[in-house]
Design an enzyme around this catalytic site. Structure first.
Site, mmCIF file in Angstrom:
data_model
loop_
_atom_site.group_PDB
_atom_site.id
_atom_site.type_symbol
_atom_site.label_atom_id
_atom_site.label_comp_id
_atom_site.label_asym_id
_atom_site.label_seq_id
_atom_site.Cartn_x
_atom_site.Cartn_y
_atom_site.Cartn_z
ATOM 1 N N SER A 110 72.599 67.778 121.857
ATOM 2 C CA SER A 110 73.953 67.198 120.508
ATOM 3 C C SER A 110 75.068 68.486 120.980
ATOM 4 O O SER A 110 74.744 69.429 119.627
ATOM 5 C CB SER A 110 73.590 66.367 119.907
ATOM 6 O OG SER A 110 74.769 65.627 118.713
ATOM 7 N N GLY A 111 76.258 68.412 120.687
ATOM 8 C CA GLY A 111 77.489 69.203 120.780
ATOM 9 C C GLY A 111 77.290 70.218 121.754
ATOM 10 O O GLY A 111 77.717 71.066 121.474
ATOM 11 N N THR A 115 80.265 65.703 126.898
ATOM 12 C CA THR A 115 81.724 64.738 126.619
ATOM 13 C C THR A 115 82.631 65.077 127.199
ATOM 14 O O THR A 115 83.289 64.714 127.806
ATOM 15 C CB THR A 115 81.663 64.254 125.025
ATOM 16 O OG1 THR A 115 80.563 63.396 125.066
ATOM 17 C CG2 THR A 115 83.166 62.596 125.127
ATOM 18 N N ASN A 160 77.355 68.210 115.600
ATOM 19 C CA ASN A 160 79.005 68.522 115.964
ATOM 20 C C ASN A 160 79.805 67.144 115.997
ATOM 21 O O ASN A 160 79.586 65.623 114.890
ATOM 22 C CB ASN A 160 78.507 67.284 117.587
ATOM 23 C CG ASN A 160 79.502 66.561 118.743
ATOM 24 O OD1 ASN A 160 80.803 66.943 118.045
ATOM 25 N ND2 ASN A 160 79.156 66.444 120.119
ATOM 26 N N SER A 163 80.389 63.564 117.690
ATOM 27 C CA SER A 163 79.219 63.153 118.600
ATOM 28 C C SER A 163 79.246 61.816 119.193
ATOM 29 O O SER A 163 79.200 60.216 118.280
ATOM 30 C CB SER A 163 77.941 63.161 117.410
ATOM 31 O OG SER A 163 77.416 62.773 118.173
ATOM 32 N N SER A 164 78.918 61.531 120.822
ATOM 33 C CA SER A 164 78.935 60.285 120.702
ATOM 34 C C SER A 164 77.762 59.884 120.058
ATOM 35 O O SER A 164 76.357 60.815 120.921
ATOM 36 C CB SER A 164 78.543 60.482 122.546
ATOM 37 O OG SER A 164 79.219 61.880 122.747
ATOM 38 N N GLY A 390 73.241 63.605 123.745
ATOM 39 C CA GLY A 390 72.308 64.509 124.085
ATOM 40 C C GLY A 390 70.772 64.556 123.169
ATOM 41 O O GLY A 390 70.462 63.454 121.767
ATOM 42 N N GLU A 392 68.322 64.820 120.475
ATOM 43 C CA GLU A 392 68.387 65.251 118.627
ATOM 44 C C GLU A 392 67.543 65.271 117.964
ATOM 45 O O GLU A 392 66.445 64.799 118.380
ATOM 46 C CB GLU A 392 69.568 63.957 118.405
ATOM 47 C CG GLU A 392 70.689 63.695 118.467
ATOM 48 C CD GLU A 392 71.817 62.867 117.815
ATOM 49 O OE1 GLU A 392 73.137 62.243 118.006
ATOM 50 O OE2 GLU A 392 70.852 61.348 117.676
#
Ligand SMILES: Nc1ncnc2c1ncn2[C@@H]1O[C@H](COP(=O)(O)OP(=O)(O)OP(=O)(O)O)[C@@H](O)[C@H]1O
Ligand SMILES: [Mg+2]
Length: 1107
Positions: A110-111, A115, A160, A163-164, A390, A392
């Site tokens: 993540s981050g 994306t 993030n 974050s998605s 991502g 986590e």
């Protein structure tokens, strides 16, 4: 810039090495050093062969400009310094030119920048693919789907700011030219728990903040919202504002994007209404209430919020309120309704909010898909871009992190499968000399999670579906039993004593050693989240709204579609969709972007080596480099290789008849490619260095250009020749036709001339013949004529002679007669008297008159008095005589005619004559009477026994007896009466009985009046003072008016020798008693045939309507 001028290369101005394969020596340290060095010089992209490593710079770099796009467009992968555009270009070109479906797999925690990377790939492809209004619209819609989905599916997390919180796989579809046609987005498990609760320092989904910051006053008013975040329980307040994020501006972007993607205004409004409703749901509070029977109940504290939600969603407040207070359980046709306590009510509220938001998100994806779906049915090539949440590791990891990390395991697995495992296996299979490279295969972890019999997901499902009390603890117990021995599973409670004393592992947690590190999961909420339960009362309440969108989000609320079957659990749904995704990815050509996060502070320029090292390890990047270095950059089956490059060798071009392997050998030998650059496998050729491949490609490109020129040349030659042949053929045809035309014209001319000459000659001959014949005939005729003339002359001569002879004889006779006459006169002169001339004249006249009369006698016309003819006059001097004779003859003829008449007939004629004098040209009725004979006694009274009495009274000879209508003096009505006229009187008698009504001496009659019309009305005026005139004058009508009046007139004349006055006028006076009444005739429609209608209008007027 012309392409040929760009002479850059991967090796030009290289910082560190662009491709890690070139690292020397290759150790983890040098690898990290290289990444760091490049990162420090803003080179965030590095290759491992064809895999792109991207290190998140956390700042804006000027490397995504349109110029950069142009630079990387249509260039070989290794030609320029590493860039995500190079990968995108490679993928796009092999999709367009080699017809291979592509997928771009972006992984990283993540981050790390997944994306962002996915957006860069999409924007690059959009920039280089086809252009045109329609294509541009498709591109724009595809790109603009991102801001919408990010607003609803992304949130600020610890790791993030954007974050998605959902997984996204997007298929972009292209036609054979490489123009985009549309796309399909698949979404994976949204982290919906975030709607109701966010971890510390994290936010809810962006859209809530964007709406409150960016929505206009008017919009907020409509949505019954207040701008202040603090008003809403669902919005974590720790970090409502995010640095560098302008929620208001983003809201405008999202609205604009929605419009571009194709949302109608009312659709967008509906979506925001649902968002507002979710936000407000969080503000509903419950308070406990105990009932008499001891059951706990809850009640909504402040109903105002509920009321507003219901207004927003077009919902009946009572329905929703009830759904928050009761729960209906239905089993085997039995409904049991239980009350909800406060905790359950909150649970229901949150479940509703989460479901509402989650379903809204899925609806959004479907709605976008509807807009961006390809409009044509042509075969499509597909480029899939996978951007999933991502890996986590949080402080408190729950079900969501478990699912997210499972997904990342699967992606790592596919990476290993395709890059490490399959590649190495292939070398061995192909018989290439190979030393195996060790790597960690995470299949074992995937197995731990997804195994159908004893995987964690299967255990969770089993627990959820099990009857009896099910809690998160029972689930953990089950895991402890089943998974305890698994080497990657750790739990305090497991039978294995390994972790009994591990204080870092709490009792309500289990830990999994993921490929990317150990993650400790709290079991709390696993069962609930997996069950994903929404009370049926709530879904039914939602279905009952008037809000079309909300109604569509809860189809199961429709009682008609209600099912008692449990819906699949969240875990099993996710597993199924991930399996489908993996299968899908395996059918496509993979392109990898491996994102690395350089620091945990989201800071630019900071490169935490330990953090990066950890990622490099778990991503298996070192193994990746080793495999690449030991292996070959490129492999291809002999057939395709030969097919692709056969034009480079004279022996293989255009056809190679022997084995393809031999063909490739011949090809490579002729091209003088060093033997160490390639190996011959069983079915494939392996090329070690990408550079060799590019050389081959370059050669091929040049050769293709030559071939294209050759084809062009031949085609042009062929075209020219064809054209020439066509022209030649046309020319021959045209000249043939022209010649034919001229010859034909000449022939026709000659023909016509010949015919003309022929006809002239024939004509001339004919005329000549005619002349001869005529001459001959004329000769013959002349002879005849001459003969005739001659004979005529002879005849005339003879005639003349004979006439002369006769004349002479006559002359002799005349002379002789004269001589004799002279002799006689001389002899008898003494006997003639002096007035002999007069006597001769008279005699001659007499003779003429005699002859005239005799002639006239013969020609006399007929005796009829109506005959008008008379013979013509013979001599002019007899003119008067002739006319006089005509008159005399006519008088005589008439007399003769009259002399035939009897006395009776004479009287009739006299009467007729009298009638004519009286009425001709005066009364219209007269003409009808001319043809009717005047009988007089129509009733024959003397013979009729009915009138015996009347007959007795009459005495005298009857001149006329007839039935007439007597007009009543007072009212003008008619009555039938017998009218009898004798020589001295007239009698009026009853028509039926013969009873005498009046007897009037004719001497008392002074005059008679009639009209000029065709009617039969007449008035008899009587002498004033006479006895008969006591009642006044008589008015009668009769068809025989002419006869009656004529006879009356004559009778009076014979009796008194006086002529009475007959007045013929359309208006006359009569004397009735003492009154003088005017009888007036007017023209009008007739009711009773020819009978006049009389009407006494007043004392002075009697109106008679006549036809
Ligand atoms: N190429 C880049 N250039 C500049 N900034 C970048 C780049 N890539 C990422 N970033 C920054 O890093 C942030 C996080 O990136 P991104 O949202 O793509 O991460 P992610 O991998 O998708 O994470 P998650 O798994 O949480 O969705 C971005 O908001 C952006 O600020
Ligand atoms: Mg993301």
């Amino acid at each position: 810039m012309a392409k040929s001028e760009v002479k850059t290369s991967l090796l030009d101005n290289m910082i560190g090495v662009g491709d890690s394969v070139l690292l020397e020596p290759l150790t983890e340290h040098t690898f990290l050093e290289n990444l760091k060095k490049r990162f420090d010089h803003s080179e965030i992209y590095t290759y491992i062969g064809s895999v792109v490593i991207s290190v998140n710079p956390y700042r804006h770099l000027p490397i995504y400009t349109p110029e950069k796009v142009e630079e990387y467009r249509n260039r070989n992968f290794y030609e320029l310094s590493p860039h995500i555009y190079a990968l995108a270009d490679e993928a796009y070109r092999s999709l367009r030119d080699q017809d291979k479906d592509q997928c771009i797999l972006i992984t990283g925690e993540s981050g790390a920048g997944k994306t962002e990377a996915s957006k860069l790939v999409m924007s690059y492809v959009a920039a280089v693919c086809g252009k045109g209004a329609e294509v541009n619209q498709v591109k724009e819609q595809l790109l603009q789907s991102n801001p919408v989905l990010e607003a609803f599916g992304n949130a600020k997390t610890m790791r993030n700011d954007n974050s998605s919180r959902f997984g996204k796989y997007m298929d972009i579809e292209f036609d054979f030219k490489g123009d985009p046609l549309g796309g399909v987005i698949s979404n994976y498990l949204l982290e919906k728990s975030r709607v109701v609760k966010q971890p510390r320092d994290e936010r809810n989904f962006h859209i809530f903040y964007q709406l409150l910051s960016g929505g206009s006053e008017d919009l907020l008013k409509r949505l019954k919202l207040e701008r202040d975040f603090k008003q809403y329980n669902y919005l974590g307040l720790d970090s409502a504002e995010v640095n560098g994020m302008d929620d208001a501006a983003n809201f405008r972007t999202v609205k604009n994007a929605m419009q571009i993607v194709g949302f109608m205004d009312d659709e967008a409004e509906s979506v925001l209404e649902v968002v507002a409703a979710v936000l407000k749901l969080g503000n509903i509070e419950f308070k406990p209430e105990s009932r008499v029977n001891g059951l706990d109940e809850s009640r909504i504290q402040d109903k105002n919020e509920l009321k507003e939600i219901c207004e927003l969603l077009g919902q009946d407040q009572a329905v929703l309120e009830r759904a928050f207070s009761f729960r209906t359980v239905e089993a085997k046709q039995e409904k049991v309704s239980t009350t909800l306590n406060v905790a359950q009510a909150y649970y229901a509220r949150d479940a509703l909010a989460k479901n509402l938001y989650n379903r809204l998100f899925t609806w959004l994806v479907n709605r976008i898909n509807e807009s961006i779906k390809a409009q044509t049915k042509v075969r499509k090539k597909v480029m899939g871009v996978l951007d999933i949440y991502g890996f986590e590791i949080f402080e408190n990891n729950s079900f969501e992190q478990f699912i997210i990390n499972y997904c990342n395991e699967k992606l790592q697995q596919i990476f290993i499968e395709l890059t490490l495992k399959e590649e190495q296996e292939e070398y061995i299979k192909e018989g290439i000399e190979w030393t195996h490279i060790e790597y960690f295969n995470n299949a074992i972890i995937c197995e731990l999670i997804e195994n159908n019999t004893n995987g964690i997901l299967a255990m969770l499902d089993e627990e959820c579906l099990r009857p009896g009390t099910v809690t998160d603890e029972t689930f953990l117990e089950k895991l402890n039993q089943v998974c305890a021995i698994h080497e990657r599973f750790e739990s305090r409670m497991s039978k294995s004593s390994r972790f009994l004393n591990d204080t870092t592992l709490p009792h309500n947690c289990f830990r999994i050693q993921h490929y990317a590190g150990k993650v400790m999961y709290h079991v709390e909420g696993f069962v609930d989240k997996n069950n994903d339960l929404l009370y049926r009362d709530l879904s039914q309440a939602m279905w009952k709204t008037n809000h079309m969108l909300v109604k569509a989000l809860f189809p199961e609320g429709n009682p008609a579609k209600m099912s008692l079957k449990r819906p699949p659990t969240a875990g099993s749904q996710f597993k199924a969709s991930v399996t489908t995704l993996m299968k899908n990815l395996q059918t496509k050509n993979p392109n990898y972007i491996r994102c690395i996060k350089p620091n945990d502070q989201k800071a630019p320029h900071a490169f935490t080596e330990a953090l990066v090292c950890h990622q490099v390890r778990y991503l298996g990047l070192m193994e990746n480099v080793r495999v690449r270095r030991a292996g070959y950059a490129f492999k291809q089956p002999y057939e395709s290789c030969l097919e692709r490059y056969k034009m480079l060798c004279s022996q293989t071009w255009p056809h190679w008849r022997q084995g393809t392997r031999d063909g490739v050998k011949v090809l490579l030998t002729e091209l003088r490619i060093p033997a160490e650059e390639f190996s011959y496998g069983r079915s494939k050729i392996f090329i070690r260095n990408p550079r060799t491949l590019f050389e081959l490609e370059d050669l091929r490109k040049r050769r293709l250009e030559d071939l294209a020129t050759l084809i062009q040349k031949i085609y042009r030659g062929w075209k020219c020749r064809t054209n020439f042949l066509l022209l030649k053929k046309s020319q021959t045809t045209i000249s043939a036709w022209t010649r034919r035309h001229f010859q034909r014209k000449k022939y026709l001319h000659l023909k016509s001339v010949t015919v003309l000459i022929q006809s002239y000659i024939r004509g001339w001959k004919a005329r000549k013949l005619l002349r001869e014949l005529k001459h001959q005939k004329r000769c013959e005729e002349s002879a005849t004529t001459i003969a005739a003339y001659w004979r005529g002359t002879q005849a005339r001569r003879e005639l003349k002679r004979l006439k002369e002879e006769a004349r002479r004889k006559h002359a002799v006779a005349v002379i002789w007669a004269y001589w004799l006459g002279l002799k006689v006169r001389r002899e008898y002169r003494k006997f003639f008297r002096a007035n002999a001339g007069r006597k001769i004249y008279e005699f001659t006249i007499q003779r003429i008159m005699q002859k005239y009369f005799l002639e006239l006698k013969k020609k006399l016309p007929s005796q009829s008095p109506t005959e008008r003819t008379w013979p013509a006059r013979p001599y002019l001097f007899l003119d008067n005589t002739h006319t006089e004779l005509k008159r005399i003859f006519h008088l005589w003829r008439c007399k003769e005619y009259r002399d035939q008449f009897t006395e009776q007939k004479t009287a009739i004629f006299e009467e007729k004559l009298e009638a004519s004098e009286l009425f001709k040209d005066k009364k219209a009725l007269y003409t009808n009477s001319v043809r009717q004979p005047f009988h007089g006694d129509y009733l024959e009274i003397s013979k009729n026994p009915k009138y015996q009495k009347l007959n007795g009274a009459v005495e005298e000879k009857i001149v006329l007896a007839d039935v007439v209508n007597k007009i009543n003096r007072a009212n003008g009505k008619r009555a039938l009466r017998i009218f009898v006229l004798t020589k001295s009187k007239f009698i009026i008698a009853d028509q039926k009985s013969g009873q005498i009504k009046s007897t009037i001496p004719v001497m008392d009659i002074t005059s008679v009046s009639v009209s000029k019309q065709t009617d039969g009305l007449f008035a008899i005026h009587l002498k004033e003072g006479s006895t008969a005139a006591a009642k006044g004058d008589f008015l009668f009508t009769s068809d025989r008016l002419i006869e009656i009046i004529t006879k009356l007139y004559r009778t009076i004349f014979f009796k008194t020798n006086q002529k009475i006055n007959v007045e013929i006028n359309n208006e006359f006076l009569v004397q009735f008693n003492q009154d003088k009444v005017c009888v007036k005739f007017i023209q009008g429609a007739q009711k009773n045939g020819n009978l006049p209608a009389c009407k006494r209008k007043n004392n002075r007027l009697l109106e008679v309507t006549v036809p």
